[in-house]
Design a protein around this motif. Structure first.
Motif, PDB file in Angstrom:
ATOM      1  N   LYS A 107       0.849  -1.188   0.000  1.00  0.00           N
ATOM      2  CA  LYS A 107       0.000   0.000   0.000  1.00  0.00           C
ATOM      3  C   LYS A 107       0.885   1.238   0.000  1.00  0.00           C
ATOM      4  O   LYS A 107       1.702   1.425   0.908  1.00  0.00           O
ATOM      5  CB  LYS A 107      -0.889   0.016   1.250  1.00  0.00           C
ATOM      6  CG  LYS A 107      -1.939   1.103   1.204  1.00  0.00           C
ATOM      7  CD  LYS A 107      -2.921   0.853   0.085  1.00  0.00           C
ATOM      8  CE  LYS A 107      -3.986   1.895   0.003  1.00  0.00           C
ATOM      9  NZ  LYS A 107      -4.965   1.647  -1.035  1.00  0.00           N
ATOM     10  N   VAL A 119      -3.397   0.549   7.084  1.00  0.00           N
ATOM     11  CA  VAL A 119      -4.494   0.461   6.122  1.00  0.00           C
ATOM     12  C   VAL A 119      -5.101  -0.935   6.236  1.00  0.00           C
ATOM     13  O   VAL A 119      -4.380  -1.931   6.235  1.00  0.00           O
ATOM     14  CB  VAL A 119      -4.015   0.727   4.681  1.00  0.00           C
ATOM     15  CG1 VAL A 119      -5.181   0.623   3.704  1.00  0.00           C
ATOM     16  CG2 VAL A 119      -3.351   2.098   4.590  1.00  0.00           C
ATOM     17  N   GLU A 120      -6.400  -1.009   6.339  1.00  0.00           N
ATOM     18  CA  GLU A 120      -7.078  -2.283   6.584  1.00  0.00           C
ATOM     19  C   GLU A 120      -7.632  -2.872   5.285  1.00  0.00           C
ATOM     20  O   GLU A 120      -8.215  -2.143   4.474  1.00  0.00           O
ATOM     21  CB  GLU A 120      -8.202  -2.061   7.593  1.00  0.00           C
ATOM     22  CG  GLU A 120      -8.902  -3.330   8.036  1.00  0.00           C
ATOM     23  CD  GLU A 120      -9.946  -3.035   9.101  1.00  0.00           C
ATOM     24  OE1 GLU A 120     -11.144  -3.274   8.837  1.00  0.00           O
ATOM     25  OE2 GLU A 120      -9.554  -2.545  10.182  1.00  0.00           O
ATOM     26  N   THR A 140      -1.805  -3.250   7.060  1.00  0.00           N
ATOM     27  CA  THR A 140      -0.435  -3.024   6.596  1.00  0.00           C
ATOM     28  C   THR A 140       0.467  -2.593   7.753  1.00  0.00           C
ATOM     29  O   THR A 140       0.042  -1.897   8.676  1.00  0.00           O
ATOM     30  CB  THR A 140      -0.387  -1.950   5.494  1.00  0.00           C
ATOM     31  OG1 THR A 140      -0.982  -0.739   5.986  1.00  0.00           O
ATOM     32  CG2 THR A 140      -1.145  -2.406   4.263  1.00  0.00           C
ATOM     33  N   GLU A 161      -9.659  -3.039  -0.128  1.00  0.00           N
ATOM     34  CA  GLU A 161      -9.342  -2.112   0.952  1.00  0.00           C
ATOM     35  C   GLU A 161     -10.631  -1.744   1.686  1.00  0.00           C
ATOM     36  O   GLU A 161     -11.630  -1.374   1.071  1.00  0.00           O
ATOM     37  CB  GLU A 161      -8.686  -0.855   0.381  1.00  0.00           C
ATOM     38  CG  GLU A 161      -8.265   0.150   1.438  1.00  0.00           C
ATOM     39  CD  GLU A 161      -7.578   1.361   0.826  1.00  0.00           C
ATOM     40  OE1 GLU A 161      -7.488   2.399   1.507  1.00  0.00           O
ATOM     41  OE2 GLU A 161      -7.136   1.265  -0.342  1.00  0.00           O
ATOM     42  N   ARG A 163     -10.481   0.094   4.963  1.00  0.00           N
ATOM     43  CA  ARG A 163     -10.291   1.323   5.734  1.00  0.00           C
ATOM     44  C   ARG A 163      -8.976   1.971   5.341  1.00  0.00           C
ATOM     45  O   ARG A 163      -7.931   1.340   5.421  1.00  0.00           O
ATOM     46  CB  ARG A 163     -10.303   1.052   7.247  1.00  0.00           C
ATOM     47  CG  ARG A 163     -10.057   2.303   8.102  1.00  0.00           C
ATOM     48  CD  ARG A 163     -10.148   1.980   9.589  1.00  0.00           C
ATOM     49  NE  ARG A 163      -9.254   0.917   9.979  1.00  0.00           N
ATOM     50  CZ  ARG A 163      -7.944   1.087  10.219  1.00  0.00           C
ATOM     51  NH1 ARG A 163      -7.386   2.275  10.084  1.00  0.00           N
ATOM     52  NH2 ARG A 163      -7.203   0.071  10.590  1.00  0.00           N
ATOM     53  N   ALA A 164      -9.044   3.232   4.902  1.00  0.00           N
ATOM     54  CA  ALA A 164      -7.837   3.929   4.454  1.00  0.00           C
ATOM     55  C   ALA A 164      -7.127   4.587   5.633  1.00  0.00           C
ATOM     56  O   ALA A 164      -7.685   4.731   6.725  1.00  0.00           O
ATOM     57  CB  ALA A 164      -8.192   4.989   3.409  1.00  0.00           C
ATOM     58  N   LYS A 165      -5.893   4.993   5.392  1.00  0.00           N
ATOM     59  CA  LYS A 165      -5.150   5.763   6.379  1.00  0.00           C
ATOM     60  C   LYS A 165      -5.713   7.182   6.407  1.00  0.00           C
ATOM     61  O   LYS A 165      -6.141   7.717   5.385  1.00  0.00           O
ATOM     62  CB  LYS A 165      -3.667   5.799   6.004  1.00  0.00           C
ATOM     63  CG  LYS A 165      -2.744   6.420   7.049  1.00  0.00           C
ATOM     64  CD  LYS A 165      -1.304   6.367   6.582  1.00  0.00           C
ATOM     65  CE  LYS A 165      -0.355   6.955   7.617  1.00  0.00           C
ATOM     66  NZ  LYS A 165      -0.253   6.107   8.819  1.00  0.00           N
ATOM     67  N   TYR A 168      -6.076  10.061   3.462  1.00  0.00           N
ATOM     68  CA  TYR A 168      -5.994   9.460   2.129  1.00  0.00           C
ATOM     69  C   TYR A 168      -7.367   8.966   1.700  1.00  0.00           C
ATOM     70  O   TYR A 168      -8.208   8.591   2.529  1.00  0.00           O
ATOM     71  CB  TYR A 168      -5.001   8.303   2.111  1.00  0.00           C
ATOM     72  CG  TYR A 168      -3.562   8.761   2.175  1.00  0.00           C
ATOM     73  CD1 TYR A 168      -2.817   8.949   1.006  1.00  0.00           C
ATOM     74  CD2 TYR A 168      -2.957   9.036   3.388  1.00  0.00           C
ATOM     75  CE1 TYR A 168      -1.504   9.388   1.062  1.00  0.00           C
ATOM     76  CE2 TYR A 168      -1.641   9.483   3.453  1.00  0.00           C
ATOM     77  CZ  TYR A 168      -0.926   9.651   2.283  1.00  0.00           C
ATOM     78  OH  TYR A 168       0.373  10.097   2.337  1.00  0.00           O
ATOM     79  N   LEU A 170     -10.007   6.434   0.244  1.00  0.00           N
ATOM     80  CA  LEU A 170     -10.207   4.986   0.211  1.00  0.00           C
ATOM     81  C   LEU A 170     -10.290   4.491  -1.224  1.00  0.00           C
ATOM     82  O   LEU A 170     -11.004   5.048  -2.049  1.00  0.00           O
ATOM     83  CB  LEU A 170     -11.502   4.630   0.955  1.00  0.00           C
ATOM     84  CG  LEU A 170     -11.891   3.146   0.956  1.00  0.00           C
ATOM     85  CD1 LEU A 170     -10.950   2.363   1.854  1.00  0.00           C
ATOM     86  CD2 LEU A 170     -13.328   2.971   1.433  1.00  0.00           C
ATOM     87  N   ASN A 191      -3.112   4.961  -2.923  1.00  0.00           N
ATOM     88  CA  ASN A 191      -4.112   5.865  -2.355  1.00  0.00           C
ATOM     89  C   ASN A 191      -3.768   7.309  -2.681  1.00  0.00           C
ATOM     90  O   ASN A 191      -2.613   7.731  -2.541  1.00  0.00           O
ATOM     91  CB  ASN A 191      -4.167   5.720  -0.834  1.00  0.00           C
ATOM     92  CG  ASN A 191      -5.066   4.583  -0.384  1.00  0.00           C
ATOM     93  OD1 ASN A 191      -5.060   4.208   0.761  1.00  0.00           O
ATOM     94  ND2 ASN A 191      -5.837   4.011  -1.302  1.00  0.00           N
TER      95      ASN A 191
END
Length: 311
Positions: A107, A119-120, A140, A161, A163-165, A168, A170, A191
């Motif tokens: 990622k 990141v999930e 990650t 993906e 859940r984004a950081k 950022y 998604l 992302n």
């Protein structure tokens, strides 16, 4: 009497022996063939990937692999061999197993390629079965990666993906990959950094004095409200409204809906398109409300002010 020697090896690397594989051998008396028979023993391959069973009488034998070493799959069917009964006959039997594969997910930021941690992702097989020990959830690490190991060859995985950081956008478009025997397949997700918008509210008298508690309505190009409270925001003590984590390409419109005492409302809306990873600004100026002073003086002595005159 005769003997059977079983050899177990890695199919992708034939010179690599597989230790710890478990086999079962059944005896079929005479020249009989089939799937039945009497179990004469269970055996485990040694460090050189083999085991030998001696003292075997004439007849047919079925050799079946029960379990591999954990990093390989059982993809060779049971084998049947025949011992003729000639003195000290030794039959060699070979079982090749395919190594399990792995999936490496990377990622990174779309702007500079920097790794993104925390990141999930959700990983399933093509038939919807979750992968791993956390109901398909993987996160990650500091290097922006996670590794899924021990996947059987030709398994199709779907990675999405979930859940984004923070900061950022998604990327919820899933990617599909087929695992190959003995290989680590890599998927990369990128992302886009979200954009920010800062609205400044200042006095037009000096263009630097901030005005707090000025109310704005914030909408996007479709007219939808941005944020909570039906898009209503108020400037802080520094005369600012800060909007974070806005999707790049979104057009934001800000319109002043209420000002503070002593200033004229500026009801002209302003719009701006959000740029990837940038902090953009909109500035509004409010003019102070003006006044008129009438002074009544004596014509003979203009320094003499006359009070009580109705105008």
């Amino acid at each position: 009497l005769s003997a059977i020697c079983v050899w177990k090896y890695d199919r992708q690397h034939p010179n690599q022996a597989i230790e710890g594989a478990v086999f079962q051998i059944k005896y079929l008396s005479g020249n009989t063939s089939g799937t039945g028979g009497t179990v004469i023993g269970t055996y485990r391959t040694s460090a050189n990937g083999s085991f030998t069973v001696t003292g075997l009488p004439k007849g047919a034998y079925i050799i079946e692999e029960l379990s591999s070493d954990g990093s390989h799959v059982i993809d060779t069917p049971p084998q049947t061999v025949y011992l003729s009964g000639e003195e000290q006959e030794v039959v060699q039997v070979y079982f090749g197993n395919s190594a399990k594969g792995s999936l490496l997910v990377k990622k990174v930021s779309a702007s500079d390629g920097a790794p993104l941690s925390d990141v999930e992702f959700f990983v399933t097989t093509a038939d919807g079965a979750v992968v791993g020990n956390a109901n398909g959830k993987f996160v990650t690490d500091r290097a922006g990666t996670f590794l899924v190991e021990g996947i059987e060859p030709n398994t199709t995985l779907i990675v999405k993906e979930s859940r984004a950081k923070s900061g950022y956008l998604l990327d919820d478009t899933p990617q599909t990959v087929q695992i190959k025997a003995g290989q680590t397949v890599t998927l990369e997700f990128r992302n886009k950094p979200l954009g920010n918008l800062i609205i400044h509210k200042l006095s037009s008298a000096d263009k630097k004095t901030p005005l707090s508690e000025v109310e704005f309505l914030i909408t996007d190009s479709s007219g939808a409200y941005v944020g909570p409270n039906k898009g209503i925001y108020k400037t802080d003590e520094y005369g600012r409204i800060v909007l974070s984590d806005l999707k790049p390409g979104t057009v934001i419109t800000a319109k002043e809906t209420a000002t503070v005492d002593g200033f004229v409302l500026d009801g002209t809306p302003k719009s701006i398109e959000i740029k990837e990873g940038e902090a953009q600004t909109l500035t509004f100026y409010n003019a102070p409300i003006g006044g008129l002073e009438l002074i009544k003086v004596s014509e003979a002595d203009k320094a003499q002010h006359i009070k009580g005159v109705t105008i």
